[in-house]
Motif scaffolding. Structure first.
Motif, PDB file in Angstrom:
ATOM      1  N   VAL A 152     -36.636  12.584  31.906  1.00 42.46           N
ATOM      2  CA  VAL A 152     -35.312  12.131  32.352  1.00 42.46           C
ATOM      3  C   VAL A 152     -35.242  10.606  32.312  1.00 42.46           C
ATOM      4  O   VAL A 152     -34.254  10.026  31.836  1.00 42.46           O
ATOM      5  N   ILE A 153     -36.271   9.931  32.777  1.00 48.41           N
ATOM      6  CA  ILE A 153     -36.300   8.457  32.749  1.00 48.41           C
ATOM      7  C   ILE A 153     -36.253   7.956  31.305  1.00 48.41           C
ATOM      8  O   ILE A 153     -35.547   6.989  30.988  1.00 48.41           O
ATOM      9  N   GLY A 154     -36.974   8.610  30.402  1.00 44.38           N
ATOM     10  CA  GLY A 154     -36.960   8.229  28.987  1.00 44.38           C
ATOM     11  C   GLY A 154     -35.590   8.386  28.363  1.00 44.38           C
ATOM     12  O   GLY A 154     -35.139   7.523  27.607  1.00 44.38           O
ATOM     13  N   ILE A 155     -34.908   9.467  28.681  1.00 46.54           N
ATOM     14  CA  ILE A 155     -33.559   9.687  28.145  1.00 46.54           C
ATOM     15  C   ILE A 155     -32.598   8.625  28.675  1.00 46.54           C
ATOM     16  O   ILE A 155     -31.803   8.052  27.915  1.00 46.54           O
ATOM     17  N   LEU A 156     -32.662   8.336  29.950  1.00 47.15           N
ATOM     18  CA  LEU A 156     -31.794   7.305  30.528  1.00 47.15           C
ATOM     19  C   LEU A 156     -32.061   5.929  29.905  1.00 47.15           C
ATOM     20  O   LEU A 156     -31.133   5.174  29.618  1.00 47.15           O
ATOM     21  N   ALA A 157     -33.325   5.620  29.683  1.00 48.85           N
ATOM     22  CA  ALA A 157     -33.671   4.339  29.063  1.00 48.85           C
ATOM     23  C   ALA A 157     -33.161   4.273  27.625  1.00 48.85           C
ATOM     24  O   ALA A 157     -32.667   3.234  27.178  1.00 48.85           O
ATOM     25  N   ALA A 158     -33.259   5.388  26.898  1.00 49.53           N
ATOM     26  CA  ALA A 158     -32.788   5.409  25.510  1.00 49.53           C
ATOM     27  C   ALA A 158     -31.281   5.201  25.427  1.00 49.53           C
ATOM     28  O   ALA A 158     -30.774   4.649  24.456  1.00 49.53           O
ATOM     29  N   ILE A 159     -30.561   5.620  26.434  1.00 49.12           N
ATOM     30  CA  ILE A 159     -29.114   5.431  26.457  1.00 49.12           C
ATOM     31  C   ILE A 159     -28.763   4.038  26.967  1.00 49.12           C
ATOM     32  O   ILE A 159     -27.866   3.377  26.430  1.00 49.12           O
ATOM     33  N   ALA A 160     -29.439   3.555  27.981  1.00 49.93           N
ATOM     34  CA  ALA A 160     -29.074   2.304  28.639  1.00 49.93           C
ATOM     35  C   ALA A 160     -29.414   1.068  27.825  1.00 49.93           C
ATOM     36  O   ALA A 160     -28.622   0.119  27.783  1.00 49.93           O
ATOM     37  N   ILE A 161     -30.550   1.031  27.163  1.00 46.47           N
ATOM     38  CA  ILE A 161     -30.985  -0.185  26.467  1.00 46.47           C
ATOM     39  C   ILE A 161     -30.011  -0.590  25.361  1.00 46.47           C
ATOM     40  O   ILE A 161     -29.628  -1.762  25.284  1.00 46.47           O
ATOM     41  N   PRO A 162     -29.567   0.299  24.484  1.00 45.82           N
ATOM     42  CA  PRO A 162     -28.581  -0.135  23.469  1.00 45.82           C
ATOM     43  C   PRO A 162     -27.276  -0.640  24.090  1.00 45.82           C
ATOM     44  O   PRO A 162     -26.672  -1.586  23.596  1.00 45.82           O
ATOM     45  N   ARG A 163     -26.858  -0.022  25.185  1.00 46.26           N
ATOM     46  CA  ARG A 163     -25.629  -0.480  25.833  1.00 46.26           C
ATOM     47  C   ARG A 163     -25.809  -1.872  26.431  1.00 46.26           C
ATOM     48  O   ARG A 163     -24.886  -2.679  26.418  1.00 46.26           O
TER      49      ARG A 163
END
Length: 153
Positions: free
Chosen positions: A16-27
């Protein structure tokens, strides 16, 4: 009996943390670029307003040429840490109240590239060139460039 997390719960939390990071960093990266554009937009507006203010001052004094001949007294080009849009003369002919210091290849910074030419770096590899025309007082870039459009609209 001991209370603890199971391996499955830990793996699930990491996923879950990995998925959130993958979404947040590009934004976050897009937000940074937007901030650089907003910074450039406000500085371009301030420079244009400063040119207009100098024109008004010169017209009130009765000068034959209302627009300033140049925007600063920097005579070397593509050099870091030079005060741009500033004369250091007690605010009599400054375009900006406080200088913008030049910095090459740095996001959101300016560099003087010629006698009346400046570049604003949107990213390290992309800059937008602005030219000052002393006869018309225009401080503008090439409007076919989408980055220029973003800075001047």
């Amino acid at each position: 009996m001991k209370n603890a997390f199971t391996i499955i719960e830990l793996v699930f939390a990491i996923v879950v943390i990995g998925i959130l990071a993958a979404i947040a960093i590009p934004r976050l990266m897009l937000t940074r670029r937007d901030a650089v554009i907003v910074k450039g937009k406000s500085q371009v507006a301030a420079i244009r307003n400063g040119i207009s203010l100098q024109k008004s001052r010169n017209m009130l004094k009765g000068d034959a040429t209302p627009y300033p001949d140049k925007l600063d007294n920097v005579n070397v080009y593509n050099v870091d840490d030079k005060p741009l849009f500033y004369f250091n003369d007690g605010n009599k002919s400054n375009i900006l109240e406080y200088p913008v210091y030049s910095k090459k290849n740095a996001d959101g910074h300016w560099i003087k590239t010629g006698a009346n030419a400046y570049a604003f770096f949107v990213t390290q590899n992309k800059n937008i060139t602005f030219d000052y025309n002393a006869s018309t007082g225009s401080f503008d870039c090439n409007h076919t460039d989408p980055n220029c459009q973003q800075l001047t609209q």
